[in-house]
Each structure stands twice: as structure tokens, then as C-alpha cells.
Design a protein around this motif. Structure first.
Motif, short mmCIF file in Angstrom:
data_model
loop_
_atom_site.label_atom_id
_atom_site.label_comp_id
_atom_site.label_asym_id
_atom_site.label_seq_id
_atom_site.Cartn_x
_atom_site.Cartn_y
_atom_site.Cartn_z
N GLU A 22 1.00 6.63 -11.02
CA GLU A 22 1.23 8.08 -11.01
C GLU A 22 0.13 8.82 -10.24
N LEU A 23 -1.12 8.35 -10.36
CA LEU A 23 -2.19 8.97 -9.57
C LEU A 23 -1.95 8.77 -8.07
N ALA A 24 -1.35 7.64 -7.70
CA ALA A 24 -1.02 7.42 -6.29
C ALA A 24 -0.05 8.49 -5.80
N HIS A 25 0.93 8.85 -6.65
CA HIS A 25 1.87 9.92 -6.27
C HIS A 25 1.15 11.26 -6.12
N VAL B 177 6.14 -2.63 1.55
CA VAL B 177 4.87 -1.96 1.86
C VAL B 177 3.74 -3.00 1.99
N ASP B 178 3.76 -3.99 1.13
CA ASP B 178 2.76 -5.07 1.20
C ASP B 178 2.81 -5.74 2.58
N TRP B 179 4.02 -5.96 3.07
CA TRP B 179 4.17 -6.62 4.38
C TRP B 179 3.77 -5.68 5.52
N LEU B 180 4.10 -4.41 5.36
CA LEU B 180 3.71 -3.40 6.36
C LEU B 180 2.17 -3.37 6.48
N VAL B 181 1.51 -3.36 5.32
CA VAL B 181 0.04 -3.33 5.30
C VAL B 181 -0.54 -4.63 5.85
N GLU B 182 0.11 -5.74 5.50
CA GLU B 182 -0.37 -7.04 5.99
C GLU B 182 -0.36 -7.09 7.52
N GLY C 291 6.82 2.20 -3.02
CA GLY C 291 6.17 0.93 -2.64
C GLY C 291 4.67 1.10 -2.53
N HIS C 292 4.25 2.22 -1.95
CA HIS C 292 2.81 2.50 -1.82
C HIS C 292 2.19 2.71 -3.21
N ALA C 293 2.90 3.41 -4.11
CA ALA C 293 2.36 3.66 -5.46
C ALA C 293 2.15 2.33 -6.20
N ASP C 294 3.07 1.39 -6.04
CA ASP C 294 2.88 0.09 -6.68
C ASP C 294 1.82 -0.75 -5.96
N TRP C 295 1.72 -0.59 -4.65
CA TRP C 295 0.66 -1.28 -3.89
C TRP C 295 -0.71 -0.81 -4.41
N VAL C 296 -0.86 0.50 -4.59
CA VAL C 296 -2.11 1.05 -5.15
C VAL C 296 -2.34 0.51 -6.56
#
Ligand code: ZN
Length: 299
Positions: free
Chosen positions: A132-135, A227-232, A156-161
Motif C-alpha cells: 500500500e505504501l508503494a501505491h 514487472v520483475d522481468w521488465l526490471v531484470e 506489479g510494481h507494488a508487489d515488486w516493492v
């Protein structure tokens, strides 16, 4: 037995508070401690939120609005009421967002269900606070701009965080979290073949409908893996740059192409192929084995 009375009195006080729609508890979130707040074995929600906020600000370089708070409510009705009266949500939106949620992020901070937190273990609570803080941070990144990123990127980014934070806290290594998401996708009651394409998870309405119809692995799990793959491939700085471009007074459709060297549709297609490849037999997972990361895209 006499020791029970303070608990009963505290509960009555909480109920009394809830009847006037005030939060049961309220924390100002602190980001500015000189060092990461240290946590004991059973930190309070307030201690955990401060430690997570500090790690997100100083280790993951995520921006936050100046004064945000965490508001904790005793039940669904007071929670939704708080979303309307303090969070500034419209009544229909507040019910949509608050009805099944254990936490909701708004411009003024985190809204949390205290009754849910009370029966959630430490890692679950830490994960909820980080997601939620990521949001909250995403809203700060795009404040004042036009449009918003696709919902699959935001979730995806919120779960990545969340998984980065659990790793930084020493609660669970990032690779282990990713492995768990891969296994959940493989074991999903909605087979991977029937997972919606990323393009079909762009609007928040489509996202919510898909979560309700197809479950978490097909939506949250898939979005995290994308998102994990995008960041990778391109690094987290590129993803931050992309999220931040929505603060510009520019056509939101051009941002992806400005930041990433691969067309949006092409990324979606490549990811789809990679996702379908997860269904192929993989060696049993073990500590430090190659199965800890998803199979490579070339297969
Ligand atoms: Zn979310």
C-alpha cells in the motif's frame, strides 16, 4: 481474571471511537530517521510501518508526500467511512475499494483494517504495508500529471516493492518470493493459458473484474512476474522514470516508448510466451537451484 477488564475497556473505547467514524488508531509515518529503525521479534504496526517507510525512501529511493498517516479502523463500515471523510474518496469508490480490502492507499496515507491486522502474521502485515505504501509513492510520482500507468504495472510494481522490502527486512529472500509466485501461477485454478493478456489488465475496472473472476495468480501474480522481468531487463531506474513521466503534461501513450527500447505490445507478447513457458516441466525447486528464477525466455 481481573486482568481481562482493561482489554474489555479498551475494546469498548474502540467501539465508541468507531461510532463517530474516527480511526481506532492513527500514526504519523516517519521517513527521516538517521538510520533504519530497528525492529524486535514482534514489532507493533506503527514500528513496522516506520521501518518499511524508511527502507522504501532510503533503500529503494521511492518518493513520498510530506505528511502522510496510517489510519487503522476496527471494521469495514468505519473503514469505508474513513475513506470517504478523511481519504476524500467518493462514496461509491470508497465502497468499491473498501469492501473486500484489508488496506487502501490514498493521497493522505494508508487506510487499514485493524481487525484484519490483528489476525495476520508479521510477514503478511509487512507485505500489506509495503504494497500500500508503494501505491502512495506511485501517486506522488505522477502527481499533477495526465493519465495513469496501466493497472498491471501499478499492481506489479507494488508487489515488486513488497518483495524487495520483505528481503530488506530479512523476512524472506526476494528470489524465494518470486519462486512462490511462479508456483502459485502453475497451481492456479485458472490455467495459465486462460490468464488475460497484460493489455487486458490496463484499466482498474478490468483489473478488479479479473481479480474477482480469475483469482490472484492470474492477476497479481502475473503482473508481478511481468514487472520483475521488465526490471531484470532494463533496471528499476527505468521503471521509476516511466512511472514519473505521468507527472508531465504530455500524452500518456508516449511514455512507454520514450523510456523502454521495446514496443509495449512486443513486451506483452514476449512476456506471454515466457508465461506460457512456465507450464513446461521444470526441475524440482531447491535452495539455490536454477529453478529459483523463472525459465529463460528463449525456450
Ligand atoms: Zn495494490
Amino acid at each position: 481474571m481481573s486482568g481481562r477488564w482493561p482489554i474489555v475497556v479498551a475494546m469498548l473505547a474502540a467501539v465508541a471511537c468507531s461510532s463517530v467514524a474516527a480511526p481506532y488508531r492513527e500514526y504519523g509515518i516517519r521517513f527521516d530517521a538517521p538510520a533504519p529503525p530497528s525492529l524486535d521479534q514482534s514489532p507493533s504496526d506503527g514500528e513496522l510501518i516506520d521501518a518499511i517507510a524508511w527502507l522504501m525512501r532510503h533503500r529503494l529511493d521511492l518518493p513520498f508526500p510530506a505528511d502522510i498517516k496510517a489510519y487503522v479502523y476496527v471494521n469495514e463500515a468505519t473503514f469505508v467511512d474513513g475513506l470517504i471523510k478523511i481519504g476524500g474518496e467518493k462514496i461509491d469508490d470508497a465502497w468499491d475499494r473498501g469492501r473486500f480490502a484489508s488496506g487502501v492507499a490514498t493521497r493522505v496515507g494508508l487506510f487499514l483494517r485493524g481487525d484484519y491486522l490483528a489476525r495476520t502474521h508479521l510477514v503478511g502485515r509487512a507485505g500489506l504495508f509495503a504494497h500500500e505504501l508503494a501505491h502512495v509513492s506511485q501517486s506522488k510520482l505522477r502527481a499533477g500529471g495526465r493519465g495513469r500507468p496501466a493497472q498491471w504495472i501499478l499492481e506489479g510494481h507494488a508487489d515488486w516493492v513488497k518483495f524487495k522490502v520483505l528481503d530488506l527486512l530479512g523476512y524472506r529472500p526476494y528470489a524465494e518470493s518470486r519462486d512462490t509466485v511462479v508456483r502459485a501461477a502453475l497451481g492456479s485454478t485458472t490455467p495459465i493459458t486462460f490468464f488475460p493478456d497484460l493489455q487486458a489488465l490496463a484499466s482498474s475496472t478490468a483489473w478488479t473484474q479479473s481479480v474477482n473472476r480469475l483469482g490472484s495468480p492470474a492477476t497479481y501474480g502475473q503482473a508481478f512476474l511481468a514487472v520483475d522481468w521488465l526490471v531484470e531487463q532494463y533496471g528499476s531506474a527505468k521503471l521509476m522514470e516511466f512511472l514519473g513521466r505521468f507527472a508531465l503534461d504530455a500524452d500518456p501513450r508516449v511514455h512507454w516508448g520514450t523510456v523502454f527500447p521495446i514496443p509495449y505490445r512486443q513486451f506483452g507478447d514476449n512476456f506471454r510466451a515466457r508465461l506460457n513457458g512456465l507450464g513446461r516441466p521444470t526441475p524440482p525447486a531447491g535452495a539455490g537451484s536454477p529453478a529459483a528464477s523463472p525459465p529463460s525466455s528463449s525456450r
